[in-house]
Scaffold this motif. Structure first.
Motif, PDB file in Angstrom:
ATOM      1  N   PRO A  77       9.711   6.371  -5.099  1.00 53.74           N
ATOM      2  CA  PRO A  77       9.251   5.002  -5.315  1.00 53.74           C
ATOM      3  C   PRO A  77       8.906   4.345  -3.975  1.00 53.74           C
ATOM      4  CG  PRO A  77      11.608   5.190  -5.742  1.00 53.74           C
ATOM      5  CD  PRO A  77      11.107   6.555  -5.452  1.00 53.74           C
ATOM      6  N   LYS A  78       8.135   3.275  -4.038  1.00 51.41           N
ATOM      7  CA  LYS A  78       7.654   2.636  -2.817  1.00 51.41           C
ATOM      8  C   LYS A  78       7.948   1.135  -2.860  1.00 51.41           C
ATOM      9  CE  LYS A  78       3.310   2.145  -0.279  1.00 51.41           C
ATOM     10  NZ  LYS A  78       1.872   2.404  -0.343  1.00 51.41           N
ATOM     11  N   PHE A  79       8.484   0.608  -1.758  1.00 55.05           N
ATOM     12  CA  PHE A  79       8.697  -0.829  -1.608  1.00 55.05           C
ATOM     13  C   PHE A  79       7.353  -1.439  -1.238  1.00 55.05           C
ATOM     14  CE2 PHE A  79       9.880  -4.582   0.911  1.00 55.05           C
ATOM     15  CZ  PHE A  79      10.721  -5.212   0.012  1.00 55.05           C
ATOM     16  N   GLU A  80       6.861  -2.377  -2.058  1.00 55.44           N
ATOM     17  CA  GLU A  80       5.512  -2.904  -1.852  1.00 55.44           C
ATOM     18  C   GLU A  80       5.468  -4.420  -1.848  1.00 55.44           C
ATOM     19  OE1 GLU A  80       2.135  -0.070  -3.575  1.00 55.44           O
ATOM     20  OE2 GLU A  80       3.296  -1.028  -5.144  1.00 55.44           O
ATOM     21  N   TYR A  81       4.473  -4.920  -1.096  1.00 53.30           N
ATOM     22  CA  TYR A  81       4.115  -6.335  -1.156  1.00 53.30           C
ATOM     23  C   TYR A  81       3.085  -6.449  -2.273  1.00 53.30           C
ATOM     24  CZ  TYR A  81       6.082  -6.295   3.544  1.00 53.30           C
ATOM     25  OH  TYR A  81       6.896  -6.135   4.632  1.00 53.30           O
ATOM     26  N   GLN A  82       3.329  -7.372  -3.205  1.00 51.80           N
ATOM     27  CA  GLN A  82       2.401  -7.538  -4.318  1.00 51.80           C
ATOM     28  C   GLN A  82       2.002  -8.990  -4.469  1.00 51.80           C
ATOM     29  OE1 GLN A  82       3.175  -5.565  -7.983  1.00 51.80           O
ATOM     30  NE2 GLN A  82       3.522  -3.602  -7.003  1.00 51.80           N
ATOM     31  N   PHE A  83       0.946  -9.202  -5.248  1.00 57.74           N
ATOM     32  CA  PHE A  83       0.407 -10.537  -5.460  1.00 57.74           C
ATOM     33  C   PHE A  83      -0.157 -10.592  -6.870  1.00 57.74           C
ATOM     34  CE2 PHE A  83      -2.282 -14.208  -4.906  1.00 57.74           C
ATOM     35  CZ  PHE A  83      -1.648 -14.947  -3.917  1.00 57.74           C
ATOM     36  N   LEU A  84       0.222 -11.607  -7.637  1.00 55.64           N
ATOM     37  CA  LEU A  84      -0.321 -11.825  -8.975  1.00 55.64           C
ATOM     38  C   LEU A  84      -1.307 -12.984  -8.871  1.00 55.64           C
ATOM     39  CD1 LEU A  84      -0.305 -11.038 -11.947  1.00 55.64           C
ATOM     40  CD2 LEU A  84       1.515 -12.703 -12.296  1.00 55.64           C
ATOM     41  N   ALA A  85      -2.598 -12.657  -8.889  1.00 58.97           N
ATOM     42  CA  ALA A  85      -3.648 -13.645  -8.651  1.00 58.97           C
ATOM     43  C   ALA A  85      -4.118 -14.298  -9.943  1.00 58.97           C
ATOM     44  CB  ALA A  85      -4.831 -12.988  -7.954  1.00 58.97           C
ATOM     45  N   ASP A  86      -4.306 -15.617  -9.886  1.00 60.90           N
ATOM     46  CA  ASP A  86      -4.917 -16.322 -11.015  1.00 60.90           C
ATOM     47  C   ASP A  86      -6.343 -16.739 -10.685  1.00 60.90           C
ATOM     48  OD1 ASP A  86      -4.484 -18.492  -9.310  1.00 60.90           O
ATOM     49  OD2 ASP A  86      -2.778 -19.238 -10.449  1.00 60.90           O
ATOM     50  N   GLY A  87      -6.751 -16.585  -9.423  1.00 63.45           N
ATOM     51  CA  GLY A  87      -8.113 -16.893  -8.999  1.00 63.45           C
ATOM     52  C   GLY A  87      -8.452 -16.125  -7.734  1.00 63.45           C
ATOM     53  N   VAL A  88      -9.711 -15.690  -7.625  1.00 55.79           N
ATOM     54  CA  VAL A  88     -10.157 -14.927  -6.457  1.00 55.79           C
ATOM     55  C   VAL A  88     -11.532 -15.425  -6.055  1.00 55.79           C
ATOM     56  CG1 VAL A  88     -10.794 -12.638  -5.583  1.00 55.79           C
ATOM     57  CG2 VAL A  88      -8.900 -12.860  -7.190  1.00 55.79           C
ATOM     58  N   LEU A  89     -11.734 -15.554  -4.752  1.00 54.60           N
ATOM     59  CA  LEU A  89     -13.065 -15.823  -4.183  1.00 54.60           C
ATOM     60  C   LEU A  89     -13.457 -14.598  -3.365  1.00 54.60           C
ATOM     61  CD1 LEU A  89     -12.637 -19.475  -2.862  1.00 54.60           C
ATOM     62  CD2 LEU A  89     -13.817 -18.749  -4.937  1.00 54.60           C
TER      63      LEU A  89
END
Length: 167
Positions: free
Chosen positions: A152-164
């Motif tokens: 398994p890998k320790f990761e930085y994640q992001f749950l985006a509700d909008g992207v430009l």
């Protein structure tokens, strides 16, 4: 007398039109200086977006289960090749952030590349071997590369509700 009024009226019309064109030209120049973005998901702007370095400082202070509502900038290094349902951002210093999209409400173009601004929730997590293999399969990795994923890998994640996406 009528001729003087006629000449005066025509002069005013001519000079007032010249002023309007100058104002229009200035407004066009101002608009050209703005950065053009393609927008995905919720409507957002690029104001107050954190740089990659500043965002990584926030990530380093997070523990599993913590979240931070934020807006950040990054550079796309990989996009899901099947339907654009996730992307990876380069945050500098060999750091990456895995970005997924809230409720699968929108997707990125499969050929997306370049700079983006994302808005949503930042968090850290440990990604399971099965999920890592799934992402590798989506990215079009070979069977050997997929089989090489064993931890398994320790990761930085992001749950985006909008992207430009910068165009």
């Amino acid at each position: 007398m009528k001729k003087i009024f006629l000449i005066l009226a025509m002069s005013l019309v001519v000079f007032s039109c010249k002023n309007e064109t100058k104002a229009t030209e200035e407004n066009v120049e101002d608009a050209k200086q703005e950065i053009a973005y393609a927008s995905f998901g919720m409507e957002i702007n690029d104001a107050d977006a954190l740089s990659a370095d500043r965002m990584m400082e926030h990530y380093k202070g997070l523990k599993a289960g913590d979240t931070v509502d934020t807006k950040m900038k990054g550079t796309i290094i990989d996009v899901c090749s099947k339907k654009g349902c996730w992307m990876k951002l380069d945050m500098g210093n060999d750091q990456q952030v895995m970005v997924k999209f809230k409720d699968y409400g929108f997707f990125m173009p499969l050929n997306a590349e370049g700079d983006v601004v994302v808005n949503g929730k930042a968090f850290v997590t440990e990604t399971s071997v099965d999920e890592l293999r799934h992402y590798a399969e989506d990215a079009g990795k070979s069977k050997e590369e997929i089989a090489a994923i064993t931890e398994p890998k320790f990761e930085y994640q992001f749950l985006a509700d909008g992207v430009l996406l910068k165009q």
